[in-house]
Design an enzyme around this catalytic site. Structure first.
Site, PDB file in Angstrom:
ATOM      1  N   HIS A 225       0.738  -1.285   0.014  1.00 49.15           N
ATOM      2  CA  HIS A 225      -0.037  -0.011  -0.053  1.00 49.15           C
ATOM      3  C   HIS A 225       1.009   1.124   0.235  1.00 49.15           C
ATOM      4  CE1 HIS A 225      -3.668   2.398   0.547  1.00 49.15           C
ATOM      5  NE2 HIS A 225      -3.696   2.203   1.803  1.00 49.15           N
ATOM      6  N   MET A 260       8.143  -2.644  -7.152  1.00 48.49           N
ATOM      7  CA  MET A 260       7.263  -1.644  -6.302  1.00 48.49           C
ATOM      8  C   MET A 260       6.896  -0.519  -7.143  1.00 48.49           C
ATOM      9  SD  MET A 260       6.743  -2.809  -3.448  1.00 48.49           S
ATOM     10  CE  MET A 260       6.596  -4.546  -3.597  1.00 48.49           C
ATOM     11  N   HIS A 264      -2.143  -2.476  -9.762  1.00 49.78           N
ATOM     12  CA  HIS A 264      -2.966  -1.860  -8.809  1.00 49.78           C
ATOM     13  C   HIS A 264      -4.318  -2.814  -8.755  1.00 49.78           C
ATOM     14  CE1 HIS A 264      -5.845   1.081  -7.049  1.00 49.78           C
ATOM     15  NE2 HIS A 264      -4.664   1.735  -6.683  1.00 49.78           N
ATOM     16  N   ARG A 273      -3.759   8.794 -11.742  1.00 50.20           N
ATOM     17  CA  ARG A 273      -2.960   9.926 -10.959  1.00 50.20           C
ATOM     18  C   ARG A 273      -1.720   9.992 -11.515  1.00 50.20           C
ATOM     19  NH1 ARG A 273      -4.131   7.064  -5.287  1.00 50.20           N
ATOM     20  NH2 ARG A 273      -3.484   5.361  -6.474  1.00 50.20           N
ATOM     21  N   ASP A 315       2.661   5.759  -6.462  1.00 48.56           N
ATOM     22  CA  ASP A 315       3.771   5.781  -5.695  1.00 48.56           C
ATOM     23  C   ASP A 315       4.973   5.748  -6.636  1.00 48.56           C
ATOM     24  OD1 ASP A 315       2.741   5.618  -2.969  1.00 48.56           O
ATOM     25  OD2 ASP A 315       2.264   3.406  -3.499  1.00 48.56           O
ATOM     26  N   ARG A 359     -18.471  -6.522   9.403  1.00 48.96           N
ATOM     27  CA  ARG A 359     -18.200  -7.786  10.168  1.00 48.96           C
ATOM     28  C   ARG A 359     -18.319  -9.033   9.227  1.00 48.96           C
ATOM     29  NH1 ARG A 359     -17.650 -13.117  11.284  1.00 48.96           N
ATOM     30  NH2 ARG A 359     -17.413 -13.463  13.742  1.00 48.96           N
TER      31      ARG A 359
HETATM   32  N1  ACO Z   1       5.326  -6.367 -10.045  1.00 52.37           N
HETATM   33  C1  ACO Z   1       5.313  -7.533 -10.845  1.00 52.37           C
HETATM   34  N2  ACO Z   1       4.320  -8.255 -11.058  1.00 52.37           N
HETATM   35  C2  ACO Z   1       3.121  -7.861 -10.644  1.00 52.37           C
HETATM   36  C3  ACO Z   1       3.097  -6.427  -9.883  1.00 52.37           C
HETATM   37  C4  ACO Z   1       4.248  -5.789  -9.581  1.00 52.37           C
HETATM   38  N3  ACO Z   1       4.286  -4.720  -8.974  1.00 52.37           N
HETATM   39  N4  ACO Z   1       1.737  -6.219  -9.673  1.00 52.37           N
HETATM   40  C5  ACO Z   1       0.997  -7.360 -10.025  1.00 52.37           C
HETATM   41  N5  ACO Z   1       1.901  -8.275 -10.746  1.00 52.37           N
HETATM   42  C6  ACO Z   1       1.288  -9.407 -11.210  1.00 52.37           C
HETATM   43  C7  ACO Z   1       1.264 -10.455 -10.154  1.00 52.37           C
HETATM   44  O1  ACO Z   1       2.627 -11.316  -9.936  1.00 52.37           O
HETATM   45  C8  ACO Z   1       0.179 -11.306 -10.694  1.00 52.37           C
HETATM   46  O2  ACO Z   1       0.713 -12.242 -11.512  1.00 52.37           O
HETATM   47  P1  ACO Z   1       0.274 -13.871 -11.875  1.00 52.37           P
HETATM   48  O3  ACO Z   1      -1.313 -13.681 -12.089  1.00 52.37           O
HETATM   49  O4  ACO Z   1       1.078 -14.091 -13.056  1.00 52.37           O
HETATM   50  O5  ACO Z   1       0.403 -14.418 -10.453  1.00 52.37           O
HETATM   51  C9  ACO Z   1      -0.764 -10.269 -11.183  1.00 52.37           C
HETATM   52  O6  ACO Z   1       0.149  -9.347 -11.685  1.00 52.37           O
HETATM   53  C10 ACO Z   1      -1.802 -10.142 -10.453  1.00 52.37           C
HETATM   54  O7  ACO Z   1      -1.317  -9.409  -9.306  1.00 52.37           O
HETATM   55  P2  ACO Z   1      -1.907  -9.391  -7.951  1.00 52.37           P
HETATM   56  O8  ACO Z   1      -0.769  -9.404  -6.719  1.00 52.37           O
HETATM   57  O9  ACO Z   1      -2.734 -10.754  -7.704  1.00 52.37           O
HETATM   58  O10 ACO Z   1      -2.913  -8.239  -7.997  1.00 52.37           O
HETATM   59  P3  ACO Z   1      -3.658  -7.553  -6.477  1.00 52.37           P
HETATM   60  O11 ACO Z   1      -4.812  -6.791  -7.274  1.00 52.37           O
HETATM   61  O12 ACO Z   1      -3.894  -8.601  -5.645  1.00 52.37           O
HETATM   62  O13 ACO Z   1      -2.567  -6.599  -6.049  1.00 52.37           O
HETATM   63  C11 ACO Z   1      -0.986  -4.769  -5.787  1.00 52.37           C
HETATM   64  C12 ACO Z   1      -2.298  -5.116  -6.363  1.00 52.37           C
HETATM   65  C13 ACO Z   1      -0.859  -5.055  -4.303  1.00 52.37           C
HETATM   66  C14 ACO Z   1      -0.928  -3.326  -5.767  1.00 52.37           C
HETATM   67  C15 ACO Z   1       0.052  -5.344  -6.509  1.00 52.37           C
HETATM   68  O14 ACO Z   1       0.005  -4.749  -7.905  1.00 52.37           O
HETATM   69  C16 ACO Z   1       1.630  -5.118  -6.041  1.00 52.37           C
HETATM   70  O15 ACO Z   1       1.977  -5.780  -5.150  1.00 52.37           O
HETATM   71  N6  ACO Z   1       2.156  -3.934  -6.531  1.00 52.37           N
HETATM   72  C17 ACO Z   1       3.369  -3.707  -5.879  1.00 52.37           C
HETATM   73  C18 ACO Z   1       3.186  -2.706  -4.622  1.00 52.37           C
HETATM   74  C19 ACO Z   1       2.661  -1.390  -5.166  1.00 52.37           C
HETATM   75  O16 ACO Z   1       3.155  -0.504  -5.667  1.00 52.37           O
HETATM   76  N7  ACO Z   1       1.784  -0.876  -4.055  1.00 52.37           N
HETATM   77  C20 ACO Z   1       1.182   0.433  -4.314  1.00 52.37           C
HETATM   78  C21 ACO Z   1      -0.309   0.526  -4.629  1.00 52.37           C
HETATM   79  S1  ACO Z   1      -0.967   1.976  -4.967  1.00 52.37           S
HETATM   80  C22 ACO Z   1      -1.216   2.875  -3.517  1.00 52.37           C
HETATM   81  O17 ACO Z   1      -1.016   2.223  -2.352  1.00 52.37           O
HETATM   82  C23 ACO Z   1      -0.994   4.326  -3.527  1.00 52.37           C
END
Ligand code: ACO
Length: 378
Positions: A225, A260, A264, A273, A315, A359
């Site tokens: 996040h 990172m 999303h 954004r 981010d 809940r």
């Molecule tokens: N790098 C590499 N692969 C990624 C990334 C990433 N940043 N984000 C998603 N993927 C891939 C996953 O590995 C997954 O692949 P798979 O289906 O082959 O296993 C697929 O895309 C779906 O990703 P999930 O993690 O299941 O998507 P989810 O909706 O659960 O997670 C999240 C979203 C947590 C933001 C994720 O994209 C992530 O971890 N990003 C990096 C952290 C980040 O930048 N967070 C900031 C969010 S915005 C904010 O808070 C302001």
């Protein structure tokens, strides 16, 4: 299994409630606060106006803004007892832990902390207090960690300018200040994200405002996040030089690492954004005569799009903006907090005004029902 029994891990796609605060439109990649597009708000308003909009539902008139701003400026003070407690915060703690603890302690020094949960004015009063004191705390914490004395807040400055001055003891160029203010506007609100939902869950139990905000700070800290803005800069630092970006990213992807600042839960074709923050990032890079972070930024993004078709989130551009302004990496997420207080507070208010305990249920997958064996039979 019926649809009702289906497990929605991570609450993916679950509509948990209605909200009038903001709208994330996945199809058009648009984000509006109370109906206004954030790009429009960034170009034409200040963070104070946006905080007012989120809390009250409408943009302020000149008079309303003056009253709101004066109230914030008048609350830039911290109780001597709390100042004393802050001195004992360990220097090697994470600034997000320090900030979370500050807010929790602040609650005990606020004589209004337990005013009626249903009184809108009291929520707004508490929000104004945090809008005033959280930047003070972050600036104080930053300066003590780099061995510098505290800079007193200045009544003549708005939130962004005052924060910058408390951090660096100088007034920045207008373009720098605008880029920072835009980052606060963009971070201010984003619908039912993890930290906002946390704040709403806590509010739904009829707990108090400060408990909800403290819990939200904890949720925001995680690198999936808000903590991602720090992780982006750690990544650029680890890559070392822009020309190594391609090889570094390919290797990280091969190792199935999350990059990172990308991806999303809601946006699948890019975060609405990013374009706005990127515009101000590129302007700032030009102003500072520093193209290094722009090169990292473009190189890693190119690989992510080509290899995974995954776009950056907010981010990603905000991290180099904060670095170019001069903030140490570990202060990026606390800055996110000083802005998101506005959005969290609008949601806390909305939840309290039309509350129902949050809940959910889960599908049990543990051991079948069994009898307790006697001690000597275990
Ligand atoms: N790098 C590499 N692969 C990624 C990334 C990433 N940043 N984000 C998603 N993927 C891939 C996953 O590995 C997954 O692949 P798979 O289906 O082959 O296993 C697929 O895309 C779906 O990703 P999930 O993690 O299941 O998507 P989810 O909706 O659960 O997670 C999240 C979203 C947590 C933001 C994720 O994209 C992530 O971890 N990003 C990096 C952290 C980040 O930048 N967070 C900031 C969010 S915005 C904010 O808070 C302001």
């Amino acid at each position: 299994m019926s649809d009702e029994e289906k497990v929605r891990k991570g609450l993916v796609g679950v509509i948990a409630d209605e909200s009038r605060v903001s709208s994330v439109m996945q199809a058009s990649n648009t984000l509006t606060y109370r109906g206004y597009s954030v790009g429009d708000l960034c170009d034409n308003t200040s963070f104070e106006e946006v905080a007012y909009l989120l809390l009250h539902g409408e943009l302020p008139t000149r008079l309303e803004l003056e009253k709101f701003s004066s109230a914030e400026r008048e609350n830039r003070n911290i109780d001597p007892g709390l100042w004393k407690a802050m001195q004992s915060f360990p220097m090697d703690s994470h600034p997000m832990d320090a900030l979370r603890s500050f807010i929790s302690l602040y609650a005990m020094y606020d004589t209004d902390a337990h005013l009626s949960q249903l009184d809108k004015a009291s929520y707004i009063k508490k929000t104004i207090k945090l809008l005033a004191t959280v930047p003070m705390f972050i600036a104080w914490d930053r300066r003590r960690r780099v061995g510098l004395p505290f800079v007193q807040p200045k009544q003549s400055f708005g939130i962004s300018e005052n924060f910058y001055n408390m951090c660096f003891a100088e007034v920045p160029k207008q373009e720098t200040m605008k880029a920072f203010d835009v980052s606060l506007i963009l971070y201010a609100e984003h619908s039912f994200n993890a930290s906002t939902f946390t704040a709403r869950v806590v509010t739904s139990t009829l707990s108090d405002y400060y408990s909800a905000i403290t819990a939200a700070v904890g949720a925001l800290k995680g690198p999936l996040h808000g903590g991602a803005n720090e992780a982006v800069m750690q990544m650029f630092d680890e890559i070392g030089s822009p020309e190594k970006s391609e090889a570094w990213t390919m290797d990280a992807l091969l190792q199935k690492k999350k990059i990172m600042g990308f991806g999303h839960r809601v946006y699948k074709n890019g975060d609405s954004r990013v374009a706005t923050m990127q515009k101000y990032f590129f302007k700032l890079a030009e102003l500072k005569g520093d193209t290094r972070y722009r090169s990292f930024y473009e190189n890693v993004a190119k690989v992510m799009l080509r290899e995974k078709n995954i776009h950056p989130n907010l981010d990603y551009p905000s991290a180099p903006v904060y670095r170019l302004i001069g903030f140490e990496t570990f202060f990026f997420t606390p800055i996110f907090v000083m802005s998101r207080i506005a959005g969290w507070s609008a949601h806390i208010l909305e939840q309290a005004e039309d509350n129902r305990l949050i809940r959910p249920i889960c599908k049990y997958s543990g051991a079948k029902e069994r009898s307790v064996p006697r001690m000597d039979a275990r």
